[in-house]
Every structure is written in C-alpha cells, then in structure tokens.
Design a protein around this motif. Structure first.
Motif, PDB file in Angstrom:
ATOM      1  N   LYS A 147     -12.161  -0.329  12.727  1.00 16.60           N
ATOM      2  CA  LYS A 147     -12.687   0.521  11.650  1.00 16.60           C
ATOM      3  C   LYS A 147     -11.988   0.353  10.289  1.00 16.60           C
ATOM      4  CE  LYS A 147     -15.885   2.102  14.227  1.00 16.60           C
ATOM      5  NZ  LYS A 147     -15.620   1.176  15.346  1.00 16.60           N
ATOM      6  N   PRO A 148     -10.673   0.124  10.224  1.00 16.06           N
ATOM      7  CA  PRO A 148     -10.060  -0.008   8.897  1.00 16.06           C
ATOM      8  C   PRO A 148     -10.695  -1.093   8.034  1.00 16.06           C
ATOM      9  CG  PRO A 148      -8.361   0.340  10.529  1.00 16.06           C
ATOM     10  CD  PRO A 148      -9.652   0.171  11.285  1.00 16.06           C
ATOM     11  N   LEU A 149     -10.979  -2.252   8.598  1.00 16.13           N
ATOM     12  CA  LEU A 149     -11.565  -3.328   7.803  1.00 16.13           C
ATOM     13  C   LEU A 149     -13.065  -3.150   7.599  1.00 16.13           C
ATOM     14  CD1 LEU A 149      -9.649  -6.503   9.034  1.00 16.13           C
ATOM     15  CD2 LEU A 149      -9.072  -4.883   7.223  1.00 16.13           C
ATOM     16  N   LYS A 150     -13.704  -2.364   8.464  1.00 19.26           N
ATOM     17  CA  LYS A 150     -15.132  -2.083   8.286  1.00 19.26           C
ATOM     18  C   LYS A 150     -15.360  -1.008   7.229  1.00 19.26           C
ATOM     19  CE  LYS A 150     -17.257  -3.392  12.680  1.00 19.26           C
ATOM     20  NZ  LYS A 150     -18.113  -2.919  13.804  1.00 19.26           N
ATOM     21  N   PHE A 155      -9.445   4.071   4.363  1.00 15.35           N
ATOM     22  CA  PHE A 155      -8.055   3.838   4.728  1.00 15.35           C
ATOM     23  C   PHE A 155      -7.191   3.498   3.512  1.00 15.35           C
ATOM     24  CE2 PHE A 155     -10.570   3.376   8.501  1.00 15.35           C
ATOM     25  CZ  PHE A 155      -9.806   4.020   9.460  1.00 15.35           C
ATOM     26  N   GLU A 156      -7.799   2.945   2.487  1.00 14.30           N
ATOM     27  CA  GLU A 156      -7.077   2.683   1.241  1.00 14.30           C
ATOM     28  C   GLU A 156      -6.675   3.977   0.552  1.00 14.30           C
ATOM     29  OE1 GLU A 156      -9.708   0.324  -1.075  1.00 14.30           O
ATOM     30  OE2 GLU A 156      -9.357  -1.522   0.058  1.00 14.30           O
ATOM     31  N   LYS A 157      -7.550   4.985   0.621  1.00  9.45           N
ATOM     32  CA  LYS A 157      -7.324   6.223  -0.120  1.00  9.45           C
ATOM     33  C   LYS A 157      -6.592   7.301   0.680  1.00  9.45           C
ATOM     34  CE  LYS A 157     -10.678   6.067  -3.806  1.00  9.45           C
ATOM     35  NZ  LYS A 157     -11.497   6.936  -4.675  1.00  9.45           N
ATOM     36  N   SER A 158      -6.458   7.114   1.976  1.00  5.23           N
ATOM     37  CA  SER A 158      -5.815   8.121   2.806  1.00  5.23           C
ATOM     38  C   SER A 158      -4.294   8.025   2.695  1.00  5.23           C
ATOM     39  CB  SER A 158      -6.230   7.962   4.271  1.00  5.23           C
ATOM     40  OG  SER A 158      -7.598   8.301   4.430  1.00  5.23           O
ATOM     41  N   GLY A 159      -3.654   9.190   2.536  1.00  5.06           N
ATOM     42  CA  GLY A 159      -2.203   9.226   2.518  1.00  5.06           C
ATOM     43  C   GLY A 159      -1.611   9.237   3.910  1.00  5.06           C
ATOM     44  N   ALA A 160      -2.443   9.594   4.894  1.00  4.97           N
ATOM     45  CA  ALA A 160      -2.018   9.598   6.293  1.00  4.97           C
ATOM     46  C   ALA A 160      -3.212   9.253   7.173  1.00  4.97           C
ATOM     47  CB  ALA A 160      -1.437  10.948   6.694  1.00  4.97           C
ATOM     48  N   ILE A 183      -4.398  -1.560   8.853  1.00  2.00           N
ATOM     49  CA  ILE A 183      -4.171  -0.416   7.967  1.00  2.00           C
ATOM     50  C   ILE A 183      -3.139  -0.764   6.899  1.00  2.00           C
ATOM     51  CG2 ILE A 183      -3.166   1.902   7.829  1.00  2.00           C
ATOM     52  CD1 ILE A 183      -4.418   2.526  10.486  1.00  2.00           C
ATOM     53  N   LYS A 184      -2.022  -1.354   7.329  1.00  3.39           N
ATOM     54  CA  LYS A 184      -0.949  -1.673   6.379  1.00  3.39           C
ATOM     55  C   LYS A 184      -1.382  -2.732   5.378  1.00  3.39           C
ATOM     56  CE  LYS A 184       2.254   1.119   7.893  1.00  3.39           C
ATOM     57  NZ  LYS A 184       2.831   2.198   7.039  1.00  3.39           N
ATOM     58  N   SER A 185      -2.324  -3.584   5.758  1.00  2.00           N
ATOM     59  CA  SER A 185      -2.825  -4.590   4.815  1.00  2.00           C
ATOM     60  C   SER A 185      -3.642  -3.941   3.705  1.00  2.00           C
ATOM     61  CB  SER A 185      -3.679  -5.629   5.552  1.00  2.00           C
ATOM     62  OG  SER A 185      -4.946  -5.092   5.936  1.00  2.00           O
ATOM     63  N   LEU A 186      -4.203  -2.776   4.002  1.00  2.00           N
ATOM     64  CA  LEU A 186      -4.997  -2.035   3.022  1.00  2.00           C
ATOM     65  C   LEU A 186      -4.157  -1.017   2.260  1.00  2.00           C
ATOM     66  CD1 LEU A 186      -8.069  -1.291   5.323  1.00  2.00           C
ATOM     67  CD2 LEU A 186      -8.063  -2.869   3.384  1.00  2.00           C
TER      68      LEU A 186
END
Length: 222
Positions: A147-150, A155-160, A183-186
């Motif tokens: 889901k992160p890459l989709k 995930f870019e805008k979430s602080g957690a 996630i960390k790549s984003l």
C-alpha cells in the motif's frame, strides 16, 4: 469576446478555512490528530482502546467522519467522551468547513486531545488539511504490504504509521521488511508502531507517545 469565469481552487478555499480552524485550536492548546485509513483497518477499535487508557488523565473529544450512519460515533460515545458525527453524504473525505461546523458543537476549553477519525479512504483524506497537528495512517496486515507505494501521498504526509492486526500476520503474506523499507523511502522521519487490538499489543506505546505530544502542545500554548 465572452467573459471567462475563474473558479477558485477548492484546495485553496479549504486551506483558508483550515487556517482559521488551526488558529482556534492552537489558541486552546488542543492537540489534533487526523486519523486516516482504508475501511476495515481497525482504526475505530484502536481509538476505543486509546480512549479507554487515557480518558481518566486527559480530556478527549472525537469527530467521527463517515459517508453515512452513526455506528462508529455510537461506539465512541459509549467510551464516555464527547463525540460529533459528520456524515458527508457521499464525499470521500472531511474538509475544513465540515470541521469548522463540528468544532462549534464542542467545548474547546475542556479538550486536550481531539481525534478526527476521517472517512475510510487511502486517497482523498491525505489531500485535505483540516487543522490537525499530525496525520496518522492505520494499515492492517490483512491489506497487504504494497500500500505505501500504491498510495504514496498518504504515507508521505503521515507523521506516524500504525501497522494494526499484528495478530493476523501469520495468516497473510505481509512482508514487514519491504513495508518499512517502502515507507522510509517516502517519509524518512515517520514514526511507526505495531498494534493488535485483540491482544492489546502496542497500545500503551502509542498512548505514551500521544501524551508527550499533548504536553508539548500545552507548553507551546502558554
């Protein structure tokens, strides 16, 4: 020559309203969480547990966003905290105007933590600021680790990011290593948690983290 009509960008309009919401909430020293996920991730169950653990020490209120029904709001109300239901009637996200109306129904002088449970959707809610201090994304192991890459904006805008339903991971092909790498790549600075509502796993860690955020907001508001 015909007159060309200029239509104001909907995001610009939302940003103007949201700025006023945020000023009001900042003045009151209220820490605001925009809780987002796809449908069925377990974010309402997660919220119920967080409230149960914190409500005796922290004043909590909730704004519930759904397309229809008040079922989630009824669950939160049963926890004994103020709750306002927003039914969007079809819209897939909450916006600043909706939050403005909901705030008028709450006693802001008696709130430390305001959780806005957004409409279940991994796309639109991430696009609209609503006056929050932080966006938190909940994803369940049953949804898959892709889901992160989709849905990168979420995930870019979430602080957690909270990985929920950890008790079911052995029944899935969820790849945690790939999930966290994506996630960390984003978003290299995102905080991550792992939870199971069934086993009450990881909830205490989130509560401690939230309390520190609330306390810091109160200090800044003085």
């Amino acid at each position: 020559m015909s007159e060309i009509k200029v239509v104001t960008n909907i995001l610009q309009t939302n940003d103007a309203i949201t700025a006023k919401n945020k000023d009001l909430l900042n003045d009151k020293g209220i820490y605001v969480v925009n809780l987002m996920s796809s449908p069925g991730s377990g974010k309402t169950s997660l919220l119920e547990l967080i409230i149960a653990k914190l409500k005796n020490d922290i004043n909590i209120a909730v704004i519930e966003g759904d397309i229809y029904t008040t079922k989630d709001a009824q669950r939160i109300e049963a926890q004994g905290v103020p709750v306002v239901q927003i039914n969007t009637g079809g819209a897939c996200h909450l916006d600043g105007e909706m939050i403005k109306g909901a705030l008028s129904s709450l006693n802001l002088d008696k709130i430390d933590l305001l959780v806005i449970e957004n409409v279940g959707n991994l796309v639109c809610p991430a696009e609209f600021e609503i006056g929050e201090d932080i966006k938190i994304c909940v994803l369940s192991t049953t949804e898959g680790n892709d889901k992160p890459l989709k849905y990168p904006l979420m995930f870019e805008k979430s602080g957690a990011v909270i990985l929920n339903k950890l008790d079911l991971i052995d029944y899935t092909n969820f790849d945690k290593e790939e999930f966290y790498r994506d996630i960390k790549s984003l978003n290299a600075n995102v905080d991550t948690f792992e939870t199971s509502c069934v086993k009450d796993q990881g909830i205490d860690e989130i509560c401690l983290w939230l309390v520190s955020k609330i306390e810091n907001k109160k200090i800044k508001a003085k």
